[in-house]
Design an enzyme around this catalytic site. Structure first.
Site, mmCIF file in Angstrom:
data_model
loop_
_atom_site.group_PDB
_atom_site.id
_atom_site.type_symbol
_atom_site.label_atom_id
_atom_site.label_comp_id
_atom_site.label_asym_id
_atom_site.label_seq_id
_atom_site.Cartn_x
_atom_site.Cartn_y
_atom_site.Cartn_z
ATOM 1 C CB SER B 100 -1.034 -0.011 1.101
ATOM 2 O OG SER B 100 -0.437 0.129 2.324
ATOM 3 C CG HIS B 114 -4.892 4.834 -1.220
ATOM 4 N ND1 HIS B 114 -5.989 4.295 -1.864
ATOM 5 C CD2 HIS B 114 -4.448 3.886 -0.371
ATOM 6 C CE1 HIS B 114 -6.199 3.073 -1.402
ATOM 7 N NE2 HIS B 114 -5.293 2.795 -0.505
#
Lengths: 301, 301
Positions: B100, B114
């Site tokens: 991530s 993101h």
């Protein structure tokens, strides 16, 4: 344990609470403005589509107080099935009225503090909830002792167990994912029944006691000199305050789910906050001394 | 829909993912360091008591990037009964591996972004999840078109429906209590089965595409002049990012509940954030133009 009573009695208690909370809101805002000496509280009245409403008062960017909120709400209506399941008691119609106070001072040596009291009626039962807690960024033991001492006095005056409510606050104001308590606690109760007239007097006193418990602490700390490092630590600790309120606080999550007025619900969030990655206080520092207390709550009064 | 496969196959896919994610982590950190030109990524390896661990890499206080995190995790073990109920599939043992990425640039005109991809195995089934989304503080339509355009290309290259994943992102990255989306979306998927070898190639490409989708946008905005007012707005918008991650984000809440490494889970939180009471952009301002798009998502590619 909720108290069963005729609807007229519950309505009368509700109205008595509404009156008391409104008066307290004015009194508390006045005292906080005096303390600040510069900024004034705004006033927003709002209505809830399902029934009721509230008055939110907020002071921002003051000389002493960076952000403070004193809210009164008085809502009623039908419970959603989801909420009906989770709330204690029985019956479809409910009413809730309460006062909540959150103060974020500017000086990192002055602690953040919170108090909240409420009366809930559901069907033919009514009960009180509330609490008051102190969140220092630096530990001054005399501040903790003073704050808790005032709360103990209030409890004893009303035949309430300070020890039980203190323990409940330690359990409630806890960030499980951090293994840290939010602050040095205070008192917390969420299902207080008994004599309802006594209940109103107790919670009114808890709310008023916030002034005596907290204001002298801010007075003592508001002019202490501080630098960038202390301010930074304060903003990091405020991050924990946000984490608690958004992840655990029942009142906040209740508000978000029931579509309350969002700016009134989130007025509790601190004005300026920081999340650096993996910040660790220097061993032996004052910052580390605070963490030790947050990890293992102590007795203060 | 999860894919059923022999345990050896699932383990092979898991290992392929672990290798791909580690390589991508290095590549992405390298490219972000190049973009920043000043700061470097730290590296923390951690172990999970129940099995597995991860490597967290974070860059802070750079010239261009105020905070960026690129994490790889690879955890396995027995599911808690609570988690077993909520997670799809059957069986008691699970494994999850993923990457991530969260980037918070300093310049308010450069958007936050993101991306996250993961492979989950439970018993004899395996599936992929992931997403990539853009969170501007100021709206530059060409940035949104570029970001979404790259994601559409990736989806099409792999026979995936961009339209479906785009819609899922609009649904997922939504703050119900604000009536606002977190940003201008991107793609989101959380139960992608099908051919597992294809799956690895797809999610690897989604993660790598983050570079092409996002870096040119930051390059274009990183040197635009800005003042106190824009910085303030950025910090207010970052508050919404915190609200989303702590109240709604499944990955974050999953991490908090499963006692993952807390600093790796919360590395996504922005470095500096503000919550003024009831802030409202000036009518007709650029700030208000952003809000309009957050309230009613558009098509971008």
């Amino acid at each position: 344990v909720p108290t069963e009573a005729p609807r007229e009695t519950l309505d009368r208690i509700h109205e008595a609470m509404v009156g008391a909370m409104r008066a307290l809101q004015g009194e508390i805002c006045g005292r906080l403005e005096q303390l600040d000496g510069a900024a004034r509280f705004s006033l927003d009245a709002w209505e809830r589509p399902g029934g009721g409403g509230g008055v939110s008062r907020v002071l921002q960017e003051g000389a002493v107080l960076e952000k403070a909120g004193v809210n009164v709400s008085n809502v009623h209506g039908a419970l959603s099935p989801d909420l009906a399941r989770r709330l204690g008691g029985e019956g479809e119609d409910f009413a809730a009225t309460g006062l909540s106070i959150v103060v974020h001072p500017r000086n990192p040596f002055a602690p953040t503090a919170h108090a909240n009291v409420r009366f809930l009626r559901r069907g033919r039962t009514g009960w009180f909830g509330g609490g008051s807690d102190l969140t220092p960024h630096y530990l001054f033991e005399e501040d903790c002792r003073h704050f808790h001492g005032v709360l103990r006095e209030v409890c004893e005056r009303h035949g309430q167990s300070y020890a039980r409510h203190k323990k409940a606050a330690d359990d409630y104001f806890y960030l499980r994912h951090r293994g840290e308590h939010r602050g040095v606690g205070g008192i917390f109760f969420d299902d207080l029944g008994g004599d309802l007239e006594d209940g109103v007097r107790f919670v009114e006193d808890v709310a008023r006691a916030f002034l005596g418990a907290y204001l002298p602490v801010v007075e003592r700390r508001k002019d202490l000199p501080y630098g960038e490092a202390e301010r930074r630590w304060q903003e990091i600790r405020r991050g924990r305050y946000v984490e608690f309120n958004l992840v655990y606080d029942r009142g906040t999550l209740f508000g978000l789910e029931t579509s309350g007025r969002i700016e009134s619900i989130l007025m509790s969030l601190p004005p300026a906050v920081r999340w650096p990655y993996d910040h660790r206080p220097v061993p032996g520092s004052r910052e580390e001394a605070l963490l030790a207390v947050l990890r293992a709550p102590r007795g203060w009064a």
